[in-house]
Design a protein around this motif. Structure first.
Motif, PDB file in Angstrom:
ATOM      1  N   SER A  87       9.467   6.938   1.338  1.00 34.98           N
ATOM      2  CA  SER A  87       8.112   7.024   0.802  1.00 34.98           C
ATOM      3  C   SER A  87       7.902   5.948  -0.247  1.00 34.98           C
ATOM      4  CB  SER A  87       7.874   8.413   0.191  1.00 34.98           C
ATOM      5  OG  SER A  87       6.592   8.485  -0.406  1.00 34.98           O
ATOM      6  N   CYS A  88       6.867   5.146  -0.053  1.00 27.56           N
ATOM      7  CA  CYS A  88       6.580   4.008  -0.934  1.00 27.56           C
ATOM      8  C   CYS A  88       5.268   4.247  -1.668  1.00 27.56           C
ATOM      9  CB  CYS A  88       6.504   2.734  -0.092  1.00 27.56           C
ATOM     10  SG  CYS A  88       5.751   1.337  -0.928  1.00 27.56           S
ATOM     11  N   GLN A  89       5.315   4.185  -2.982  1.00 24.76           N
ATOM     12  CA  GLN A  89       4.120   4.353  -3.807  1.00 24.76           C
ATOM     13  C   GLN A  89       3.905   3.091  -4.639  1.00 24.76           C
ATOM     14  OE1 GLN A  89       2.142   6.969  -3.685  1.00 24.76           O
ATOM     15  NE2 GLN A  89       3.337   8.739  -3.003  1.00 24.76           N
ATOM     16  N   VAL A  90       2.758   2.450  -4.451  1.00 23.84           N
ATOM     17  CA  VAL A  90       2.439   1.258  -5.244  1.00 23.84           C
ATOM     18  C   VAL A  90       1.191   1.450  -6.096  1.00 23.84           C
ATOM     19  CG1 VAL A  90       3.489  -0.283  -3.529  1.00 23.84           C
ATOM     20  CG2 VAL A  90       1.050   0.204  -3.405  1.00 23.84           C
ATOM     21  N   SER A  91       0.460   2.529  -5.869  1.00 24.71           N
ATOM     22  CA  SER A  91      -0.751   2.763  -6.633  1.00 24.71           C
ATOM     23  C   SER A  91      -0.381   3.294  -8.004  1.00 24.71           C
ATOM     24  CB  SER A  91      -1.670   3.758  -5.919  1.00 24.71           C
ATOM     25  OG  SER A  91      -1.016   4.996  -5.733  1.00 24.71           O
ATOM     26  N   ALA A  92      -1.115   2.862  -9.011  1.00 26.30           N
ATOM     27  CA  ALA A  92      -0.806   3.240 -10.378  1.00 26.30           C
ATOM     28  C   ALA A  92      -0.908   4.734 -10.615  1.00 26.30           C
ATOM     29  CB  ALA A  92      -1.744   2.501 -11.353  1.00 26.30           C
ATOM     30  N   LYS A  93      -1.803   5.408  -9.860  1.00 21.61           N
ATOM     31  CA  LYS A  93      -2.019   6.843 -10.061  1.00 21.61           C
ATOM     32  C   LYS A  93      -0.777   7.674  -9.744  1.00 21.61           C
ATOM     33  CE  LYS A  93      -7.021   7.023  -9.281  1.00 21.61           C
ATOM     34  NZ  LYS A  93      -8.092   7.590  -8.464  1.00 21.61           N
ATOM     35  N   THR A  94      -0.074   7.258  -8.665  1.00 26.48           N
ATOM     36  CA  THR A  94       0.997   8.089  -8.178  1.00 26.48           C
ATOM     37  C   THR A  94       2.381   7.580  -8.540  1.00 26.48           C
ATOM     38  OG1 THR A  94       0.911   6.897  -6.092  1.00 26.48           O
ATOM     39  CG2 THR A  94      -0.328   8.937  -6.241  1.00 26.48           C
ATOM     40  N   TYR A 124       1.802  14.978   8.509  1.00 22.87           N
ATOM     41  CA  TYR A 124       2.727  14.734   7.410  1.00 22.87           C
ATOM     42  C   TYR A 124       2.253  13.685   6.408  1.00 22.87           C
ATOM     43  CZ  TYR A 124       5.933  17.171  10.556  1.00 22.87           C
ATOM     44  OH  TYR A 124       6.508  18.097  11.377  1.00 22.87           O
ATOM     45  N   ALA A 125       1.527  12.680   6.875  1.00 26.59           N
ATOM     46  CA  ALA A 125       1.257  11.492   6.051  1.00 26.59           C
ATOM     47  C   ALA A 125       0.614  11.830   4.711  1.00 26.59           C
ATOM     48  CB  ALA A 125       0.383  10.519   6.833  1.00 26.59           C
ATOM     49  N   ALA A 126      -0.543  12.463   4.739  1.00 27.46           N
ATOM     50  CA  ALA A 126      -1.257  12.723   3.488  1.00 27.46           C
ATOM     51  C   ALA A 126      -0.464  13.653   2.582  1.00 27.46           C
ATOM     52  CB  ALA A 126      -2.634  13.317   3.798  1.00 27.46           C
ATOM     53  N   GLY A 127       0.142  14.681   3.163  1.00 24.55           N
ATOM     54  CA  GLY A 127       0.901  15.640   2.359  1.00 24.55           C
ATOM     55  C   GLY A 127       2.064  15.002   1.638  1.00 24.55           C
ATOM     56  N   ILE A 128       2.773  14.108   2.307  1.00 24.05           N
ATOM     57  CA  ILE A 128       3.906  13.428   1.672  1.00 24.05           C
ATOM     58  C   ILE A 128       3.429  12.526   0.541  1.00 24.05           C
ATOM     59  CG2 ILE A 128       5.700  11.692   2.021  1.00 24.05           C
ATOM     60  CD1 ILE A 128       6.080  12.792   4.849  1.00 24.05           C
ATOM     61  N   LEU A 129       2.404  11.733   0.803  1.00 25.93           N
ATOM     62  CA  LEU A 129       1.952  10.748  -0.174  1.00 25.93           C
ATOM     63  C   LEU A 129       1.238  11.389  -1.355  1.00 25.93           C
ATOM     64  CD1 LEU A 129       0.788   7.922   2.243  1.00 25.93           C
ATOM     65  CD2 LEU A 129       2.826   7.946   0.800  1.00 25.93           C
ATOM     66  N   GLN A 130       0.692  12.576  -1.167  1.00 29.47           N
ATOM     67  CA  GLN A 130       0.058  13.306  -2.270  1.00 29.47           C
ATOM     68  C   GLN A 130       1.019  14.276  -2.947  1.00 29.47           C
ATOM     69  OE1 GLN A 130      -3.387  15.153  -0.484  1.00 29.47           O
ATOM     70  NE2 GLN A 130      -4.313  13.183   0.059  1.00 29.47           N
ATOM     71  N   ALA A 131       2.298  14.229  -2.516  1.00 27.24           N
ATOM     72  CA  ALA A 131       3.361  15.064  -3.081  1.00 27.24           C
ATOM     73  C   ALA A 131       3.140  16.545  -2.817  1.00 27.24           C
ATOM     74  CB  ALA A 131       3.514  14.793  -4.577  1.00 27.24           C
ATOM     75  N   ASP A 132       2.335  16.884  -1.816  1.00 25.64           N
ATOM     76  CA  ASP A 132       2.161  18.282  -1.431  1.00 25.64           C
ATOM     77  C   ASP A 132       3.304  18.751  -0.527  1.00 25.64           C
ATOM     78  OD1 ASP A 132      -0.236  18.447  -2.821  1.00 25.64           O
ATOM     79  OD2 ASP A 132      -1.424  17.788  -1.096  1.00 25.64           O
ATOM     80  N   GLU A 183       0.850  -1.179   0.000  1.00 25.51           N
ATOM     81  CA  GLU A 183       0.000   0.000   0.000  1.00 25.51           C
ATOM     82  C   GLU A 183       0.893   1.238   0.000  1.00 25.51           C
ATOM     83  OE1 GLU A 183      -2.255   0.010   3.642  1.00 25.51           O
ATOM     84  OE2 GLU A 183      -0.469   0.062   4.900  1.00 25.51           O
ATOM     85  N   ASP A 184       0.351   2.373  -0.443  1.00 19.55           N
ATOM     86  CA  ASP A 184       1.105   3.611  -0.359  1.00 19.55           C
ATOM     87  C   ASP A 184       1.348   3.934   1.108  1.00 19.55           C
ATOM     88  OD1 ASP A 184       0.832   3.701  -3.072  1.00 19.55           O
ATOM     89  OD2 ASP A 184      -0.649   5.312  -3.111  1.00 19.55           O
ATOM     90  N   GLY A 185       2.583   4.207   1.456  1.00 19.49           N
ATOM     91  CA  GLY A 185       2.886   4.483   2.849  1.00 19.49           C
ATOM     92  C   GLY A 185       4.270   5.070   3.017  1.00 19.49           C
ATOM     93  N   ILE A 186       4.595   5.396   4.253  1.00 20.53           N
ATOM     94  CA  ILE A 186       5.876   5.998   4.603  1.00 20.53           C
ATOM     95  C   ILE A 186       6.520   5.154   5.685  1.00 20.53           C
ATOM     96  CG2 ILE A 186       7.043   8.077   5.465  1.00 20.53           C
ATOM     97  CD1 ILE A 186       4.196   9.462   4.762  1.00 20.53           C
ATOM     98  N   LEU A 187       7.736   4.717   5.440  1.00 21.13           N
ATOM     99  CA  LEU A 187       8.516   4.029   6.455  1.00 21.13           C
ATOM    100  C   LEU A 187       9.390   5.069   7.148  1.00 21.13           C
ATOM    101  CD1 LEU A 187       9.290   1.323   7.750  1.00 21.13           C
ATOM    102  CD2 LEU A 187      11.101   1.125   6.039  1.00 21.13           C
ATOM    103  N   LEU A 188       9.189   5.220   8.437  1.00 23.93           N
ATOM    104  CA  LEU A 188       9.961   6.177   9.233  1.00 23.93           C
ATOM    105  C   LEU A 188      10.914   5.417  10.141  1.00 23.93           C
ATOM    106  CD1 LEU A 188      10.638   8.880  10.723  1.00 23.93           C
ATOM    107  CD2 LEU A 188       8.576   8.489  12.109  1.00 23.93           C
ATOM    108  N   LEU A 189      12.211   5.687  10.016  1.00 24.68           N
ATOM    109  CA  LEU A 189      13.216   5.205  10.953  1.00 24.68           C
ATOM    110  C   LEU A 189      13.690   6.396  11.764  1.00 24.68           C
ATOM    111  CD1 LEU A 189      15.487   2.906   8.725  1.00 24.68           C
ATOM    112  CD2 LEU A 189      13.287   2.383   9.775  1.00 24.68           C
ATOM    113  N   CYS A 190      13.831   6.224  13.082  1.00 22.28           N
ATOM    114  CA  CYS A 190      14.229   7.373  13.893  1.00 22.28           C
ATOM    115  C   CYS A 190      14.938   6.939  15.170  1.00 22.28           C
ATOM    116  CB  CYS A 190      13.019   8.245  14.238  1.00 22.28           C
ATOM    117  SG  CYS A 190      11.799   7.462  15.317  1.00 22.28           S
ATOM    118  N   SER A 191      15.736   7.851  15.706  1.00 20.69           N
ATOM    119  CA  SER A 191      16.315   7.669  17.032  1.00 20.69           C
ATOM    120  C   SER A 191      15.298   8.122  18.068  1.00 20.69           C
ATOM    121  CB  SER A 191      17.609   8.469  17.156  1.00 20.69           C
ATOM    122  OG  SER A 191      17.353   9.860  17.025  1.00 20.69           O
TER     123      SER A 191
END
Length: 454
Positions: free
Chosen positions: A444-451, A407-415, A383-391
């Protein structure tokens, strides 16, 4: 619940007990946390409810997660939890259980793979046409008790990878670090930096965060050493996977990554010994690492990506999977709070409030080689999503849990550009958790054809 705490992504946790008196009888009722409910307090869809409209990849992945839970649930006498279909709920890609059901409460009939095969056979009418025939053959084989747990897992894995290879995959990465408001030195290290990303042969599919342990001299050196060694070793592993003519099983890959982490630990430990560093003078660091394993899987569309993500960690640096709908913590801190819960000596909420709750139980370079136990897990990017690694400079005080929706929607929608999101999150942590070094990597991982442009 205590002994299965490491599977908290899929299972609820024990919060405490409520005692009710009825006549002369006292009834003890367990109270659970982390149950599969939505923001309105409603139960998430059951596997049966979601099944008929799910993609073939989701269907295979949910069944695969059930098989992955088989051994730990069997070892604690609650395997019956998997054969009560209404107990199985889905949270996007993730299979979750409402409760743990003791085998002693479901009669004398032993829970077997044959029984599970019979149960799963009932889902065939709603199975996706792409995998329906293979599922039917697998379920029938399970009914005759000719299939082992490993056989079932392997067949489901082949289905998953074959379906995943049909999906596009676009992967972007950015990271950054901040010394914090009260520190002159930054004991964190991360990969890839912007300059390293330009020359990264994997195309940004390896990410590492290492946090030198405060109070130990050489923490800055240890974190930088660990990142350098992990980068070299994992890029070699990445090349082996992409060039392999055969599908490498998740068990093999987890073992290979675990071996890499132990080699890095041994190298830092040897350096400590050669410099005569002991006790608080020992160099040490936490680590969390992610690899998007690009196994080349053949499908009817050609050769595709296997969409596998492997995460390894030691210490309290974390990994989160974030979508516009949810934020899921994928790792479990190696600290005293976790140890007390896993050993059945405390409840999660109470253990987290101990004065020594965040004291680490293991880190690279601190423990003897034979004692280090890295955790390595596989997830599927479906699925479209964001993998966050952090200290912990970002994760402390639940800062990720309270800010991810910004942050989630803005990153995945490229805003919101990924680099801008990194700097914004660093600035927030500087204000809120500025008493520590802060590092993060966003993938940032995009698997949907639209994006996706892939």
């Amino acid at each position: 619940y205590a002994h299965l705490y490491q599977y908290r992504l899929h299972l609820p946790q024990l919060h405490g007990f409520c005692w009710l008196k009825r006549s002369d009888e006292i009834i003890e009722i367990p109270l659970l946390d982390n149950i599969p409910i939505d923001s309105d307090g409603k139960l998430l869809p059951s596997l049966v409810e979601a099944w008929s409209t799910a993609t073939p990849l989701n269907q295979a992945y949910w069944l695969s997660q059930a098989i992955d839970l088989w051994a730990p649930l069997a070892g604690t006498g609650v395997l019956s939890s998997l054969i009560v279909m209404d107990n199985l709920r889905v949270d996007g890609w993730c299979l979750r259980l409402c409760e743990l059901i003791p085998d002693s409460t479901t009669g004398n009939s032993k829970v077997t793979l044959a029984k599970l095969g019979t149960l799963w056979l009932q889902t065939l009418p709603g199975a996706a046409p792409e995998i329906a025939d293979r599922l039917e053959a697998l379920f029938i084989k399970m009914q005759t008790e000719q299939a082992s747990l490993r056989d079932v897992g392997r067949e489901l894995n082949k289905m998953m990878l074959g379906q995943a290879a049909r999906l596009p995959l676009e992967w972007q990465i950015a990271g950054g670090t901040d010394a914090g408001a009260t520190h002159q030195h930054n004991e964190d290290a991360y990969y890839p930096t912007p300059l390293e990303l330009v020359h990264d042969p994997t195309g940004g599919k390896i990410a590492i965060i290492c946090d030198g342990i405060a109070g130990h001299q050489g923490g800055e050196v240890a974190s930088q050493m660990a990142v350098k060694l992990l980068k070299i070793q994992t890029q070699t592993l990445f090349d082996e996977l992409t060039n392999s003519q055969e599908i490498v099983s998740p068990e093999q890959i987890c073992q290979m990554i675990g071996a890499i982490v132990r080699v890095v630990n041994n190298t830092i430990t040897t350096e400590n010994q050669s410099q005569g560093r002991e006790d608080l003078r020992r160099m040490g660091t936490t680590m969390v690492m992610a690899i998007q394993a690009n196994q080349r899987i053949r499908s009817r569309n050609g050769v595709g990506n296997s969409h596998e993500i492997y995460i390894a960690h030691v210490g309290d640096s974390r990994a989160y999977w974030i979508t516009p709908q949810r934020c899921q913590l994928l790792t479990l801190d190696d600290d005293i709070a976790t140890r007390e819960v896993k050993q059945g000596r405390d409840l999660p909420w109470h253990s987290a409030n101990r004065p020594d709750a965040t004291a680490l139980t293991q880190a690279l370079g601190i423990k003897l080689p034979e004692l280090i136990k890295p955790t390595v897990q596989r997830f599927m990017a479906i699925e479209d999503g964001i993998l966050l690694l952090c200290s912990d400079g970002l994760s402390d005080r639940n800062l990720v849990e309270s800010s991810w929706q910004d942050y989630a929607a803005g990153i995945l929608q490229a805003d919101i550009p990924l680099t801008e999101a990194v700097q914004s999150w660093l600035a927030l942590a500087h204000r809120e958790n500025g008493d520590d070094n802060i590092s993060l990597v966003l993938m940032s991982c995009q698997v949907s054809a639209k994006t996706s442009n892939v």
